[in-house]
Design a protein around this motif. Sequence first.
Motif, PDB file in Angstrom:
ATOM      1  N   GLY A  30       6.571  32.625  54.768  1.00  0.00           N
ATOM      2  CA  GLY A  30       5.535  31.634  54.496  1.00  0.00           C
ATOM      3  C   GLY A  30       4.934  31.861  53.129  1.00  0.00           C
ATOM      4  N   TRP A  31       4.557  30.763  52.471  1.00  0.00           N
ATOM      5  CA  TRP A  31       3.988  30.816  51.122  1.00  0.00           C
ATOM      6  C   TRP A  31       2.501  30.478  51.140  1.00  0.00           C
ATOM      7  N   GLY A  32       1.743  31.225  50.357  1.00  0.00           N
ATOM      8  CA  GLY A  32       0.318  30.951  50.182  1.00  0.00           C
ATOM      9  C   GLY A  32      -0.079  31.174  48.738  1.00  0.00           C
ATOM     10  N   LEU A  88       0.364  32.925  55.943  1.00  0.00           N
ATOM     11  CA  LEU A  88       0.614  33.014  57.383  1.00  0.00           C
ATOM     12  C   LEU A  88       0.526  31.652  58.057  1.00  0.00           C
ATOM     13  N   TYR A  89      -0.345  30.774  57.569  1.00  0.00           N
ATOM     14  CA  TYR A  89      -0.396  29.420  58.125  1.00  0.00           C
ATOM     15  C   TYR A  89       0.885  28.651  57.800  1.00  0.00           C
ATOM     16  N   ASP A  90       1.402  28.825  56.588  1.00  0.00           N
ATOM     17  CA  ASP A  90       2.662  28.177  56.237  1.00  0.00           C
ATOM     18  C   ASP A  90       3.788  28.694  57.126  1.00  0.00           C
ATOM     19  N   LEU A  91       3.822  29.998  57.328  1.00  0.00           N
ATOM     20  CA  LEU A  91       4.840  30.613  58.177  1.00  0.00           C
ATOM     21  C   LEU A  91       4.768  30.063  59.604  1.00  0.00           C
ATOM     22  N   ARG A  92       3.566  30.020  60.144  1.00  0.00           N
ATOM     23  CA  ARG A  92       3.393  29.514  61.516  1.00  0.00           C
ATOM     24  C   ARG A  92       3.800  28.049  61.614  1.00  0.00           C
ATOM     25  N   PRO A 148       6.614  20.552  57.850  1.00  0.00           N
ATOM     26  CA  PRO A 148       6.087  21.803  58.424  1.00  0.00           C
ATOM     27  C   PRO A 148       5.355  22.658  57.386  1.00  0.00           C
ATOM     28  N   GLY A 149       4.357  23.393  57.855  1.00  0.00           N
ATOM     29  CA  GLY A 149       3.577  24.254  56.971  1.00  0.00           C
ATOM     30  C   GLY A 149       2.821  23.450  55.943  1.00  0.00           C
ATOM     31  N   TRP A 150       2.856  23.922  54.709  1.00  0.00           N
ATOM     32  CA  TRP A 150       2.202  23.181  53.633  1.00  0.00           C
ATOM     33  C   TRP A 150       3.092  22.062  53.100  1.00  0.00           C
ATOM     34  N   GLY A 151       4.372  22.086  53.436  1.00  0.00           N
ATOM     35  CA  GLY A 151       5.275  21.016  53.017  1.00  0.00           C
ATOM     36  C   GLY A 151       5.531  20.973  51.540  1.00  0.00           C
ATOM     37  N   VAL A 152       5.555  22.149  50.877  1.00  0.00           N
ATOM     38  CA  VAL A 152       5.745  22.178  49.435  1.00  0.00           C
ATOM     39  C   VAL A 152       6.652  23.353  49.087  1.00  0.00           C
ATOM     40  N   GLU A 153       7.403  23.216  47.988  1.00  0.00           N
ATOM     41  CA  GLU A 153       8.288  24.282  47.537  1.00  0.00           C
ATOM     42  C   GLU A 153       7.848  24.734  46.149  1.00  0.00           C
ATOM     43  N   VAL A 154       7.581  26.029  46.005  1.00  0.00           N
ATOM     44  CA  VAL A 154       7.204  26.575  44.699  1.00  0.00           C
ATOM     45  C   VAL A 154       8.401  26.519  43.767  1.00  0.00           C
TER      46      VAL A 154
END
Length: 368
Positions: A27-29, A89-93, A345-351
């Motif tokens: 997951g990314w934050g 962790l929210y992105d991962l979940r 899912p998650g934040w729906g974004v790719e770094v």
Amino acid sequence: MKIQSIETFTNEFVCFTRVTTDSGETGWGQVAPYYADITAEVVHRQVAPYALGEDARDIDHLMDIIPDREHKFPGSYLRRAMGGLDTALYDLRGKIEGKPVCELLGGTPGKVRAYGSSMKRDITAQDEADRLKRHQDERGFTAFKFRIGAECGRDQDEWPGRTEEIVPLMRKSFADDTALLVDANSCYSPGKAMEVGRFLEANGISHYEEPCPYWHFDQTKQVTDALDIDVTGGEQDCSMVDWKRMIDHKVVDIIQPDICYLGGMVRTMKVAQMAHEAGIPCTPHAANLSLVTLFTMHLLRAIPNAGKYLEFSIEEEDYYPWQYDLFVKSPFDIIDGNAIVTDAPGWGVEVNPEWLAKSTYKISTLEG
């Protein structure tokens, strides 16, 4: 599902975090912007030691124990670093459950009304009015925020007469159905703040942000009690004790927590809930186009006391060059004045991999 590693990818302004579990989920934050490279070190020294080996699904527990373990460091940097863990962790979940973060929080995807937020004071009143009008024509904003006074200005304007010129010019430049907001950035003493507030009321301004030095709750409370205009604040505050005091005493009419400054989604949801119980709306601070604005979009789709708008920076590369090229595809399209939270899912974004390749990298692992 245990936390196996925590990675940081950073430059001076932005630090992305990546959490990986012992079963390979990621997951990314992001930590809070500005001096992000310093915050990255805090992630590894004061957050990772308590998170590695813990259950990746129990975000609430981690956000409780880390401040206890680091009780000698109750300030901003630790909270900024905690936010990097929380949001990853929210992105991962979300990815594991196949849900956007807003849905994990009890909300739904959809539109969020945005206000165009100006960060500039080194701009004439006419130039500011012209550029905000251009943004309205191009993107359909129905609300704008502009700056008055000087940042921590001790009752001084950015230059003499600027506030007196820009406020009526803005009201004259936009139709009555365009909401106008101002930010004083801790400029005024209570007496001067009240004087300026009455001037704002007379010119149809609806939102008066941080009129007094934000750390003096008693000064802001005087202004809130004296005026009809909505007095707002809270972006800098990262202590849950201060937030309880601010809300219990109704220091402001609208709270403005910053998810990254406060320490992530868990803590911001708690503050929003306290405010909801007190009948106070929540319009978070999100002053740049890093992940903080995306986090805020998801929050506003989930809390019951969401304010009228999402703060959305209109500043371009000449002002915030570091906020560009962060993502493979920007999640920040404004259509008819609205941002869109998708069902990804998650934040729906790719770094952006190219950005990551240029960053300073560090990893903390369970094996040490």
